[in-house]
Write a protein that holds these residues in place. Sequence first.
Motif, PDB file in Angstrom:
ATOM      1  N   GLN A  76       0.815  -1.220   0.000  1.00  0.00           N
ATOM      2  CA  GLN A  76       0.000   0.000   0.000  1.00  0.00           C
ATOM      3  C   GLN A  76       0.847   1.269   0.000  1.00  0.00           C
ATOM      4  O   GLN A  76       0.313   2.367   0.118  1.00  0.00           O
ATOM      5  N   GLU A  81       7.238   6.779  -1.093  1.00  0.00           N
ATOM      6  CA  GLU A  81       6.616   7.012   0.221  1.00  0.00           C
ATOM      7  C   GLU A  81       7.502   6.507   1.367  1.00  0.00           C
ATOM      8  O   GLU A  81       8.646   6.118   1.141  1.00  0.00           O
ATOM      9  N   ARG A 141      -2.299   8.598  -3.991  1.00  0.00           N
ATOM     10  CA  ARG A 141      -1.428   7.453  -3.739  1.00  0.00           C
ATOM     11  C   ARG A 141      -1.895   6.306  -4.651  1.00  0.00           C
ATOM     12  O   ARG A 141      -2.589   5.385  -4.180  1.00  0.00           O
ATOM     13  N   HIS A 144      -2.836   2.591  -3.741  1.00  0.00           N
ATOM     14  CA  HIS A 144      -2.838   2.470  -2.280  1.00  0.00           C
ATOM     15  C   HIS A 144      -4.024   1.637  -1.779  1.00  0.00           C
ATOM     16  O   HIS A 144      -3.852   0.675  -1.008  1.00  0.00           O
TER      17      HIS A 144
END
Length: 325
Positions: A76, A81, A141, A144
């Motif tokens: 995720q 990130e 994102r 995600h």
Amino acid sequence: MTPRTTPALARTRADLAAALAEQDARAASPARGTRPYRRAVVMTMGALHTGHLSLVAHARELADDVVVTIFVNPLQFGPAEDLSRYPRDLDGDLAMLTGPGLLGAGDVVFAPGVDEVYPGGDPTVRVSAGPIGDVLEGAARPGHLDGVLTVVLKLLHLTRPDVALFGEKDAQQLAAVRAMVRDLDVPVEVVGAPLVRDVDGLALSSRNAYLSPDERVRALGLSRALRSGAEWARAGAGAHEVRDAARSALTAAGVEEADVDYVALVDPDDFTEVADTFAGVAVLLLAVRVGTTRLIDNTAVTLGASRLPDGVVAPGASTQGGARA
Ligand SMILES: Nc1ncnc2c1ncn2[C@@H]1O[C@H](COP(=O)(O)OP(=O)(O)OP(=O)(O)O)[C@@H](O)[C@H]1O
Ligand SMILES: CC(C)(CO)[C@@H](O)C(=O)[O-]
Ligand code: BAL
């Protein structure tokens, strides 16, 4: 053998299966009588705080046995990130989970490694979150929510709960999990738990640990923005003005426009933006970067109360506490 007084710690699928078999045996014991047995799961990425503990305490009330999972799910996280720096503190987490009203003997903490969850490497088959996975958190994102749902489904299979608790802090995640459970007929009850804030209004989050003292002050802009939006909604403002009010409050708190991923006011079921004429409960959501830390927050707001027929209370009006700051 001395009976255990603390929860079982399962690091592998085999440990987990053994601990769940013990729970199953107790559930089937004639000494329990005919009362239906319930197992609850609370899924986390660890670095626990009082928000997580509120989910565990709620699970404790709803079920006979509780399983808490602690797993930082690589699927995720995007490539740029914070997967590698995400806070990890298993010993601290275990100490927090054994406080009063939380986990005891019979409960389980499942804290697997990545190879245990994905023994064949990255899974080739994944859950698609569908349209809700393409907006807001999904747009900021990419992939995600697919990654979240894939691990949530796996953890549901591995832990076999009757009820699974998720925080309203991650409102879009909660809605995506509900949609998955509905659309794929997953046999589990999903329960949403209220967002827990610090005394100054900041939503509790494991990522708050990244904030410097100055950044933490600026981060208060998020709850202030939600409160401002909610106040405008109470005063009869339309969706557009509510979003603008939230944006202005962020600016006033020193948040640059470029650091705002989104300010959205959405339908709680499908997370599409509501129109200016909308009357009912919507969710006001923010995602903002403060320094290198990305924070999210949300609150329910009632729009167009004066346009609702007399005596009609907007459905869901009490499902989320308002932002306090
Ligand atoms: N402040 C909070 N109040 C209520 N529930 C929360 C809160 N923070 C997290 N949760 C819930 O706890 C569960 C595990 O979340 P997670 O481990 O990602 O914590 P987090 O603090 O949100 O972390 P992050 O900083 O990564 O967003 C999720 O269901 C999440 O919604
Ligand atoms: C649900 C979850 C544990 C899946 O990794 C995570 O997204 C989280 O902690 O909210
Ligand atoms: N609380 C959601 C988990 C994540 O940010 O990846």
